[in-house]
Scaffold this motif. Structure first.
Motif, PDB file in Angstrom:
ATOM      1  N   LEU A  82       0.822  -1.206   0.000  1.00 63.11           N
ATOM      2  CA  LEU A  82       0.000   0.000   0.000  1.00 63.11           C
ATOM      3  C   LEU A  82       0.859   1.261   0.000  1.00 63.11           C
ATOM      4  CD1 LEU A  82      -2.704  -1.210   2.532  1.00 63.11           C
ATOM      5  CD2 LEU A  82      -3.086  -0.697   0.117  1.00 63.11           C
ATOM      6  N   GLY A  83       1.984   1.204   0.708  1.00 58.15           N
ATOM      7  CA  GLY A  83       2.889   2.343   0.708  1.00 58.15           C
ATOM      8  C   GLY A  83       3.451   2.610  -0.672  1.00 58.15           C
ATOM      9  N   PHE A  84       3.777   1.561  -1.398  1.00 55.92           N
ATOM     10  CA  PHE A  84       4.294   1.712  -2.758  1.00 55.92           C
ATOM     11  C   PHE A  84       3.214   2.253  -3.690  1.00 55.92           C
ATOM     12  CE2 PHE A  84       8.559  -0.115  -3.486  1.00 55.92           C
ATOM     13  CZ  PHE A  84       8.865   0.504  -4.695  1.00 55.92           C
ATOM     14  N   PHE A  85       1.976   1.843  -3.460  1.00 61.40           N
ATOM     15  CA  PHE A  85       0.853   2.378  -4.243  1.00 61.40           C
ATOM     16  C   PHE A  85       0.828   3.904  -4.143  1.00 61.40           C
ATOM     17  CE2 PHE A  85      -3.459   4.073  -4.126  1.00 61.40           C
ATOM     18  CZ  PHE A  85      -4.001   3.633  -5.331  1.00 61.40           C
ATOM     19  N   HIS A  86       0.911   4.416  -2.923  1.00 57.32           N
ATOM     20  CA  HIS A  86       0.895   5.868  -2.736  1.00 57.32           C
ATOM     21  C   HIS A  86       2.154   6.522  -3.316  1.00 57.32           C
ATOM     22  CE1 HIS A  86      -2.727   6.281  -0.354  1.00 57.32           C
ATOM     23  NE2 HIS A  86      -2.378   5.218   0.353  1.00 57.32           N
ATOM     24  N   ARG A  87       3.256   5.784  -3.300  1.00 57.10           N
ATOM     25  CA  ARG A  87       4.525   6.340  -3.775  1.00 57.10           C
ATOM     26  C   ARG A  87       4.462   6.708  -5.251  1.00 57.10           C
ATOM     27  NH1 ARG A  87       9.473   2.586  -2.318  1.00 57.10           N
ATOM     28  NH2 ARG A  87       8.598   3.041  -0.265  1.00 57.10           N
ATOM     29  N   ASN A  96       7.461  18.500  -6.521  1.00 52.57           N
ATOM     30  CA  ASN A  96       7.575  18.715  -5.076  1.00 52.57           C
ATOM     31  C   ASN A  96       6.442  18.043  -4.318  1.00 52.57           C
ATOM     32  OD1 ASN A  96       9.962  20.214  -4.398  1.00 52.57           O
ATOM     33  ND2 ASN A  96       9.108  21.930  -5.547  1.00 52.57           N
ATOM     34  N   LEU A  97       5.220  18.108  -4.875  1.00 52.41           N
ATOM     35  CA  LEU A  97       4.086  17.449  -4.226  1.00 52.41           C
ATOM     36  C   LEU A  97       4.339  15.956  -4.119  1.00 52.41           C
ATOM     37  CD1 LEU A  97       1.203  17.321  -3.099  1.00 52.41           C
ATOM     38  CD2 LEU A  97       0.359  17.212  -5.464  1.00 52.41           C
ATOM     39  N   SER A  98       4.784  15.339  -5.209  1.00 51.82           N
ATOM     40  CA  SER A  98       5.084  13.915  -5.188  1.00 51.82           C
ATOM     41  C   SER A  98       6.225  13.619  -4.214  1.00 51.82           C
ATOM     42  CB  SER A  98       5.471  13.443  -6.596  1.00 51.82           C
ATOM     43  OG  SER A  98       5.791  12.075  -6.596  1.00 51.82           O
ATOM     44  N   ALA A  99       7.223  14.504  -4.190  1.00 47.62           N
ATOM     45  CA  ALA A  99       8.409  14.277  -3.358  1.00 47.62           C
ATOM     46  C   ALA A  99       8.150  14.499  -1.875  1.00 47.62           C
ATOM     47  CB  ALA A  99       9.551  15.173  -3.824  1.00 47.62           C
ATOM     48  N   PHE A 100       7.036  15.165  -1.510  1.00 53.47           N
ATOM     49  CA  PHE A 100       6.729  15.324  -0.087  1.00 53.47           C
ATOM     50  C   PHE A 100       6.634  13.965   0.606  1.00 53.47           C
ATOM     51  CE2 PHE A 100       5.924  19.838  -0.350  1.00 53.47           C
ATOM     52  CZ  PHE A 100       6.079  20.266   0.961  1.00 53.47           C
ATOM     53  N   TYR A 101       6.185  12.973  -0.124  1.00 54.85           N
ATOM     54  CA  TYR A 101       6.173  11.596   0.377  1.00 54.85           C
ATOM     55  C   TYR A 101       7.582  11.173   0.769  1.00 54.85           C
ATOM     56  CZ  TYR A 101       5.766   6.454  -0.044  1.00 54.85           C
ATOM     57  OH  TYR A 101       5.823   5.101   0.172  1.00 54.85           O
ATOM     58  N   ALA A 121      -3.273   5.802   7.115  1.00 54.28           N
ATOM     59  CA  ALA A 121      -4.691   5.923   6.762  1.00 54.28           C
ATOM     60  C   ALA A 121      -5.171   7.363   6.929  1.00 54.28           C
ATOM     61  CB  ALA A 121      -5.522   4.976   7.624  1.00 54.28           C
ATOM     62  N   VAL A 122      -4.745   8.013   8.013  1.00 59.41           N
ATOM     63  CA  VAL A 122      -5.111   9.416   8.235  1.00 59.41           C
ATOM     64  C   VAL A 122      -4.539  10.299   7.123  1.00 59.41           C
ATOM     65  CG1 VAL A 122      -4.842  11.397   9.780  1.00 59.41           C
ATOM     66  CG2 VAL A 122      -5.311   9.126  10.729  1.00 59.41           C
ATOM     67  N   GLY A 123      -3.284  10.061   6.749  1.00 63.49           N
ATOM     68  CA  GLY A 123      -2.662  10.851   5.689  1.00 63.49           C
ATOM     69  C   GLY A 123      -3.360  10.679   4.355  1.00 63.49           C
ATOM     70  N   ALA A 124      -3.790   9.450   4.049  1.00 56.82           N
ATOM     71  CA  ALA A 124      -4.501   9.203   2.795  1.00 56.82           C
ATOM     72  C   ALA A 124      -5.824   9.948   2.754  1.00 56.82           C
ATOM     73  CB  ALA A 124      -4.720   7.699   2.611  1.00 56.82           C
ATOM     74  N   GLY A 140      -0.858  15.813   3.429  1.00 60.06           N
ATOM     75  CA  GLY A 140      -1.284  14.418   3.386  1.00 60.06           C
ATOM     76  C   GLY A 140      -0.182  13.507   2.876  1.00 60.06           C
ATOM     77  N   ARG A 141       0.503  13.930   1.793  1.00 62.14           N
ATOM     78  CA  ARG A 141       1.617  13.156   1.256  1.00 62.14           C
ATOM     79  C   ARG A 141       2.745  13.029   2.282  1.00 62.14           C
ATOM     80  NH1 ARG A 141       1.888  10.018  -3.147  1.00 62.14           N
ATOM     81  NH2 ARG A 141       3.980  10.749  -3.681  1.00 62.14           N
ATOM     82  N   LEU A 142       2.990  14.114   3.008  1.00 64.98           N
ATOM     83  CA  LEU A 142       4.042  14.114   4.026  1.00 64.98           C
ATOM     84  C   LEU A 142       3.731  13.090   5.117  1.00 64.98           C
ATOM     85  CD1 LEU A 142       6.653  15.919   4.553  1.00 64.98           C
ATOM     86  CD2 LEU A 142       5.264  17.074   6.265  1.00 64.98           C
ATOM     87  N   LEU A 143       2.461  13.061   5.534  1.00 65.18           N
ATOM     88  CA  LEU A 143       2.048  12.133   6.585  1.00 65.18           C
ATOM     89  C   LEU A 143       2.106  10.676   6.093  1.00 65.18           C
ATOM     90  CD1 LEU A 143       1.173  12.666   9.489  1.00 65.18           C
ATOM     91  CD2 LEU A 143      -1.211  12.507   8.741  1.00 65.18           C
ATOM     92  N   ILE A 144       1.690  10.459   4.868  1.00 67.85           N
ATOM     93  CA  ILE A 144       1.746   9.107   4.300  1.00 67.85           C
ATOM     94  C   ILE A 144       3.191   8.623   4.236  1.00 67.85           C
ATOM     95  CG2 ILE A 144       1.359   7.712   2.237  1.00 67.85           C
ATOM     96  CD1 ILE A 144      -1.026   9.570   1.598  1.00 67.85           C
ATOM     97  N   GLY A 145       4.068   9.467   3.685  1.00 71.10           N
ATOM     98  CA  GLY A 145       5.461   9.067   3.533  1.00 71.10           C
ATOM     99  C   GLY A 145       6.134   8.747   4.851  1.00 71.10           C
ATOM    100  N   GLY A 146       5.902   9.599   5.850  1.00 79.99           N
ATOM    101  CA  GLY A 146       6.530   9.379   7.150  1.00 79.99           C
ATOM    102  C   GLY A 146       6.046   8.125   7.843  1.00 79.99           C
ATOM    103  N   SER A 147       4.780   7.763   7.620  1.00 78.61           N
ATOM    104  CA  SER A 147       4.208   6.596   8.302  1.00 78.61           C
ATOM    105  C   SER A 147       4.531   5.286   7.589  1.00 78.61           C
ATOM    106  CB  SER A 147       2.695   6.754   8.448  1.00 78.61           C
ATOM    107  OG  SER A 147       2.093   7.002   7.191  1.00 78.61           O
ATOM    108  N   VAL A 148       4.467   5.277   6.255  1.00 85.00           N
ATOM    109  CA  VAL A 148       4.796   4.026   5.550  1.00 85.00           C
ATOM    110  C   VAL A 148       6.298   3.783   5.542  1.00 85.00           C
ATOM    111  CG1 VAL A 148       2.748   4.199   4.101  1.00 85.00           C
ATOM    112  CG2 VAL A 148       4.931   5.060   3.243  1.00 85.00           C
ATOM    113  N   ALA A 149       7.068   4.766   6.018  1.00 88.95           N
ATOM    114  CA  ALA A 149       8.519   4.594   6.117  1.00 88.95           C
ATOM    115  C   ALA A 149       8.896   3.427   7.012  1.00 88.95           C
ATOM    116  CB  ALA A 149       9.162   5.885   6.645  1.00 88.95           C
TER     117      ALA A 149
END
Length: 426
Positions: free
Chosen positions: A21-26, A49-54, A86-89, A104-113
């Motif tokens: 799921l993390g890769f899906f968002h990536r 930059n938006l994509s890279a916030f992840y 889930a919250v970030g998504a 949202g992207r920042l939160l997703i990236g930090g959590s799926v890390a």
């Protein structure tokens, strides 16, 4: 008795699905480039930059994640990561403007890390050492399945339901995975009544506590750690900058393909990468060699990316096999994790995994916005349906950054020290 392979795979699979799921968002932004640029009224640099916030938060979390994996254990880490993702998504899906989308992207990236380091920690605890590189490759396979699902399947779902609804559904799926992780996953076989396979716990207990900073300093004292921090970033940076963002618009510009067809080709490259990861992991374990095999795969990748990114007159009938071979050979980067794990003290396996994965993600984190910046600087002012259109020459200038990094990766590999698939530092 030790756990069976099936028991280990069951426990490990929850973390693997979270990684999927993390890769899906990536890579999802690659398929919804037009929708994001149109909805938020942004340029290529802003989209990069938006994509890279992840990746910003993903990379920043790697070393803390490695340390927490050693201290907390993977079960708690993976559960918490799933809930936050889930919250970030939800934030990303419901974003009214670019600022909320970036948050949202920042939160997703930090959590799926936490996902990849967590499943490597589970792999070290639930599988014999001789299976570590193979299971690491299987982890990459799961990740690429997530990336492929963010290709043509995502495009079809977006056409039917809109990108916001699809992202909201992914948030629900992530929440379900997190719940399952808490219920079924245990950090070690002993917690489920099996005999532990790993000796890391015993080694750790016999050593004095080094502390968080001490652990980082200790893994960074080994040359292979530094080299393997930089090397996979070039390989993964090429794969995810191309297939994860700029490959689809490049192929539509160069070959006049539809977005769906171009995303199918970039997804095919990712599928080849997914197959290559387990293969290189298995072959490296079987040969008892890390460096030579890694050099071979990286060398083929350098040549393949040179053709993909710079050749303007190559027909599709030749481009497709080159993309598949390049994606497959890029799977050699999975050797980095076993290579690094064997190069530092065993009780710091989580810490070094975090350091190496930080290097892996530094590649796409830096290259995605850098390529976008070059594209904007070379933009001629052409628009199509309100979206900027860039020339093939502009793409080639941006892609030269990717080629430079992967060439450096190949050179640095020459200076690594072979471990022979053995824990050379106790």
């Amino acid at each position: 008795m030790p756990p069976s392979m099936a028991a280990g795979l069951f426990v490990w699979s929850f973390g693997a699905v979270f990684y999927l799921l993390g890769f899906f968002h990536r890579v999802a932004p690659a398929v919804i480039v037009s929708e994001l640029m149109r909805d938020f009224q942004i340029s290529a640099a802003a989209l990069g930059n938006l994509s890279a916030f992840y990746f910003y938060s993903y990379v920043a979390m790697q070393i803390p994640t490695g340390i927490l994996a050693d201290r907390w254990g993977p079960r708690r880490l993976l559960t918490l990561g799933s809930m936050v993702a889930a919250v970030g998504a939800v934030m990303f899906a419901m974003a009214p403007d670019i600022a909320w989308a970036a948050a949202g992207r920042l939160l997703i990236g930090g959590s799926v890390a936490v996902a990849f380091v967590g499943i490597l920690k589970l792999a070290g605890n639930w599988f014999p050492p001789r299976r570590f590189a193979l299971v690491s490759g299987l982890a990459l396979f799961f990740g690429i399945v997530g990336a492929v699902s963010a290709g043509p399947p995502l495009r079809c779902l977006v056409d039917l339901y809109g990108w916001r609804s699809v992202v909201l559904f992914s948030a629900v799926a992530t929440l379900v995975v997190g719940t399952g992780t808490w219920i079924f996953v245990r950090d070690t076989p002993r917690e489920k009544g099996y005999r532990d396979l790993s000796t890391v716990g015993a080694v750790s207990a016999s050593r004095p506590e080094t502390g968080m900073v001490g652990g980082i300093a200790q893994v960074l004292a080994y040359r292979n750690t530094w080299l393997l921090f930089v090397i996979p970033g070039g390989i993964v940076g090429c794969v995810l900058t191309f297939s994860g963002l700029w490959g689809v618009p490049y192929l539509t510009t160069l070959h006049g393909l539809s977005t769906a067809t171009a995303s199918t080709l970039t997804s095919a490259l990712l599928v080849a990468w997914a197959v290559g990861g387990p293969f290189f992991g298995w072959l490296s374990d079987r040969m008892g060699n890390r460096k030579t095999l890694y050099l071979t795969g990286c060398g083929v990748s350098v040549a393949g990316w040179a053709v993909i990114l710079l050749a303007t007159d190559i027909p599709l009938t030749m481009l497709i096999p080159v993309m598949l071979i390049t994606g497959f050979s890029s799977g050699c980067m999975i050797i980095s994790f076993a290579f690094a794990k064997e190069s530092v003290p065993a009780h710091l396996s989580g810490t070094v995994a975090g350091v190496i994965n930080m290097g892996v993600m530094t590649g796409p984190m830096a290259l995605q916005p850098a390529v976008g910046l070059v594209l904007d600087r070379m933009w001629s002012g052409t628009l199509a349906d309100g979206v900027r259109v860039y020339s093939v020459a502009a793409y080639h200038s941006g892609f030269s950054l990717m080629l430079a990094w992967i060439a450096v990766s190949f050179i640095l590999l020459l200076f690594t020290r072979e471990t022979g698939c053995r824990q050379v530092v106790e």
